[in-house]
Design a protein around this motif. Structure first.
Motif, PDB file in Angstrom:
ATOM      1  N   SER A   1      37.010 -61.911 -74.851  1.00 49.77           N
ATOM      2  CA  SER A   1      36.331 -61.570 -76.468  1.00 49.77           C
ATOM      3  C   SER A   1      35.236 -61.959 -76.820  1.00 49.77           C
ATOM      4  CB  SER A   1      37.663 -61.498 -77.523  1.00 49.77           C
ATOM      5  OG  SER A   1      37.644 -63.422 -77.644  1.00 49.77           O
TER       6      SER A   1
ATOM      7  N   ASN B   1      35.668 -48.191 -76.086  1.00 44.33           N
ATOM      8  CA  ASN B   1      35.483 -48.309 -77.638  1.00 44.33           C
ATOM      9  C   ASN B   1      36.572 -47.223 -78.007  1.00 44.33           C
ATOM     10  OD1 ASN B   1      34.023 -46.061 -77.462  1.00 44.33           O
ATOM     11  ND2 ASN B   1      32.420 -46.779 -78.372  1.00 44.33           N
TER      12      ASN B   1
ATOM     13  N   ASP C   1      37.324 -54.304 -78.092  1.00 43.33           N
ATOM     14  CA  ASP C   1      37.236 -55.040 -79.390  1.00 43.33           C
ATOM     15  C   ASP C   1      37.957 -54.595 -80.528  1.00 43.33           C
ATOM     16  OD1 ASP C   1      35.495 -56.423 -81.243  1.00 43.33           O
ATOM     17  OD2 ASP C   1      34.384 -54.721 -81.798  1.00 43.33           O
ATOM     18  N   HIS C   2      37.941 -55.185 -81.464  1.00 40.78           N
ATOM     19  CA  HIS C   2      38.875 -54.703 -82.750  1.00 40.78           C
ATOM     20  C   HIS C   2      38.617 -53.378 -83.119  1.00 40.78           C
ATOM     21  CE1 HIS C   2      41.150 -55.539 -86.342  1.00 40.78           C
ATOM     22  NE2 HIS C   2      40.278 -55.100 -87.028  1.00 40.78           N
TER      23      HIS C   2
ATOM     24  N   TRP D   1      32.286 -61.363 -85.097  1.00 40.38           N
ATOM     25  CA  TRP D   1      33.491 -61.754 -86.099  1.00 40.38           C
ATOM     26  C   TRP D   1      33.374 -63.401 -86.271  1.00 40.38           C
ATOM     27  CZ3 TRP D   1      35.184 -57.614 -87.813  1.00 40.38           C
ATOM     28  CH2 TRP D   1      35.174 -56.684 -86.924  1.00 40.38           C
TER      29      TRP D   1
ATOM     30  N   PHE E   1      32.109 -60.248 -78.365  1.00 41.51           N
ATOM     31  CA  PHE E   1      32.145 -59.666 -79.817  1.00 41.51           C
ATOM     32  C   PHE E   1      32.191 -60.988 -80.597  1.00 41.51           C
ATOM     33  CE2 PHE E   1      34.871 -56.947 -76.865  1.00 41.51           C
ATOM     34  CZ  PHE E   1      33.958 -55.882 -76.884  1.00 41.51           C
ATOM     35  N   TRP E   2      31.983 -62.230 -80.244  1.00 42.50           N
ATOM     36  CA  TRP E   2      32.034 -63.306 -81.223  1.00 42.50           C
ATOM     37  C   TRP E   2      30.896 -63.160 -82.267  1.00 42.50           C
ATOM     38  CZ3 TRP E   2      33.640 -68.200 -78.057  1.00 42.50           C
ATOM     39  CH2 TRP E   2      34.891 -68.086 -77.575  1.00 42.50           C
TER      40      TRP E   2
ATOM     41  N   GLY F   1      32.744 -52.345 -75.171  1.00 40.74           N
ATOM     42  CA  GLY F   1      33.031 -53.150 -74.283  1.00 40.74           C
ATOM     43  C   GLY F   1      32.610 -52.741 -72.900  1.00 40.74           C
TER      44      GLY F   1
ATOM     45  N   ASP G   1      40.263 -58.530 -78.455  1.00 42.29           N
ATOM     46  CA  ASP G   1      40.202 -58.655 -80.178  1.00 42.29           C
ATOM     47  C   ASP G   1      39.818 -60.008 -80.498  1.00 42.29           C
ATOM     48  OD1 ASP G   1      40.356 -58.117 -82.810  1.00 42.29           O
ATOM     49  OD2 ASP G   1      41.730 -56.732 -82.771  1.00 42.29           O
TER      50      ASP G   1
END
Length: 469
Positions: A307, A443, A431-432, A314, A310-311, A438, A393
């Motif tokens: 993940s 996506n 990702d979320h 978030w 994507f940090w 990604g 996620d």
């Protein structure tokens, strides 16, 4: 059904009869809905929206379910398929139609309307300036109740009354679709209203808000906050960690494709990466998830390997100084929505006490949560449910979804028995809710769970894929 019987049915449902010209689905039939009298709700507007892009012309109805649930219903002017499609909303909601304004399909009415469904959504019972604005809930239990569960049933009730009034007959099938908070709503629907929807799509479900947004997110924030208030792990460290994860785990599943097929199979040696002991400690706490002083797990799992790309959105912010969203969600929830007594605007996630605070959220858990694995009533009603979650996620950790599915399977008598009602898809690299692209561009646009659910409802055969064609 004859027109006489249709009128009687409308009156029995608590709405006034609309002239027979409504069957023509012209502009006057749409605008006449403004005069519909509803029990516990009011219609505020009705207008025809012309066809645009992929959407057909439709009658847009705005209504308010008392006291404050704003609802939008979209009724195709032609080609209604006789069915109803309801969409959830994201974050703390509060912005009617936000998902449809984005152009995507997640939490949007668009995929239903494109397929000929009558569609509906709501703001979940309050107006807010953003989806991380929780001030509406401050000492407001009625608004919290509406956000937690009542907006789901009221949107369904009002939406279906409008369907009946406009077309002269009720819908024959109902679908719910939502991701994140919309996924929580999907699970709440399955447990609280087991006969309301024939099919449910739940994506990345934030099904336990006190456990996730208050407890787990506060844990992640506290673990990444240095004594001087700065972040311990930032965008640069996220890149370093992510590169190490891919180098050591990408090929475990037999394919080097930039995605971790199952982070539970991934063990990474972070030695030699130049991370400080403080940074390594934060990373370890992020991976394991929240615990109390006795070492008891307070929420399943932590932040999964894979993940890291994507940090920045978030958890860490980017190298240009942007603020991550996890502190905004945890702060708004903890100040105004989480506790039996709201602490108010001075509270921060750094104040969360892992020994005492979980027990102070029993009221909100009862109102909000959809993590009950006993969906026997939904299964008995013949309901079908697609659950999907990205293994990458970083905000709604996928381990909770796996935990829920395993418990649901145990209660159902095994995964084979549950597979008649629930299909779980864990998507590597996603990702979320598929917000960010990604590996390989994976996506939300690469997925089409609506088509998969429609096929399941039509044939009785569970889907083997939710990939878009």
């Amino acid at each position: 059904m004859t027109r006489h019987l249709a009128v009687l049915a409308l009156l029995a449902s608590g709405i006034s009869a609309i002239p027979a010209t409504r069957a023509l689905a012209d502009e006057s039939a749409c605008t006449a809905l403004r005069d519909t009298v509803l029990s516990g709700a009011v219609v505020t507007s009705a207008r025809v929206m012309p066809a645009a892009d992929t959407l057909p012309a439709y009658c847009e109805v705005r209504a308010t379910a008392l006291p404050a649930i704003s609802i939008e219903i979209r009724l195709p002017m032609e080609g209604w398929n006789g069915k109803f499609y309801q969409a959830g909303c994201g974050g703390f909601c509060g912005i009617l139609g936000r998902a449809d304004a984005s152009g995507g399909w997640v939490n949007a009415m668009r995929p239903g309307l494109e397929r000929g469904y009558a569609t509906a959504t709501s703001d979940s019972g309050h107006h807010a300036l953003s989806v991380v604005d929780g001030g509406w809930a401050y000492n407001n239990p009625h608004a919290e109740r509406d956000w937690g569960w009542r907006s789901i049933s009221e949107t369904n009730r009002v939406g279906n009354l409008m369907v009946d009034a406009f077309y002269g007959s009720p819908s024959q099938q109902a679908i719910f679709q939502g991701c994140s908070t919309g996924g929580r709503m999907a699970h709440v629907a399955a447990s609280r209203f087991p006969e309301m929807f024939d099919g449910i799509i739940s994506g990345a479900p934030a099904m336990d808000y006190p456990g996730l947004v208050a407890t787990a997110m506060s844990w992640f924030i506290q673990a990444n906050t240095a004594p001087d208030g700065s972040r311990i792990l930032g965008a640069a460290e996220a890149k370093t960690i992510g590169d190490a994860v891919l180098a050591q785990c990408d090929g475990i599943d037999g394919a080097e494709d930039g995605a971790i097929a199952d982070p539970r199979q991934c063990t990474v040696d972070y030695a030699g990466l130049g991370l400080s002991n403080q940074q390594l400690d934060t990373l370890a706490r992020w991976r394991e998830g929240p615990r109390n002083a006795a070492g008891e797990q307070l929420y399943p799992g932590g932040i999964p390997e894979g993940s890291e790309p994507f940090w920045f959105l978030w958890l860490t912010g980017d190298d240009k100084g942007s603020s991550p969203l996890v502190p905004a969600f945890a702060g708004g929830f903890g100040r105004y929505m989480a506790f039996d007594q709201d602490p108010g605007p001075a509270w921060t996630p750094l104040d969360f006490d892992f020994e005492t605070d979980p027990a102070r959220m029993t009221t909100s858990a009862e109102m909000y949560n959809g993590d009950n694995p006993d969906i026997s009533a939904f299964r008995a009603a013949g309901g079908k449910m697609i659950v999907y979650h990205g293994w990458a996620d970083a905000i709604v950790t996928p381990y909770k979804t796996v935990d829920w599915y395993e418990k649901a399977a145990e209660l159902a008598g095994g995964t084979e028995a549950l597979s008649d009602s629930v299909a779980l898809f864990m998507v590597p690299g996603l990702d979320h809710c598929g917000i960010l692209p990604g590996p390989g561009g994976i996506n939300a646009a690469a997925l089409d769970p609506t088509a998969a659910l429609e096929g399941w409802l039509a044939t009785g055969t569970p889907p083997v894929s939710i990939a878009a064609e």
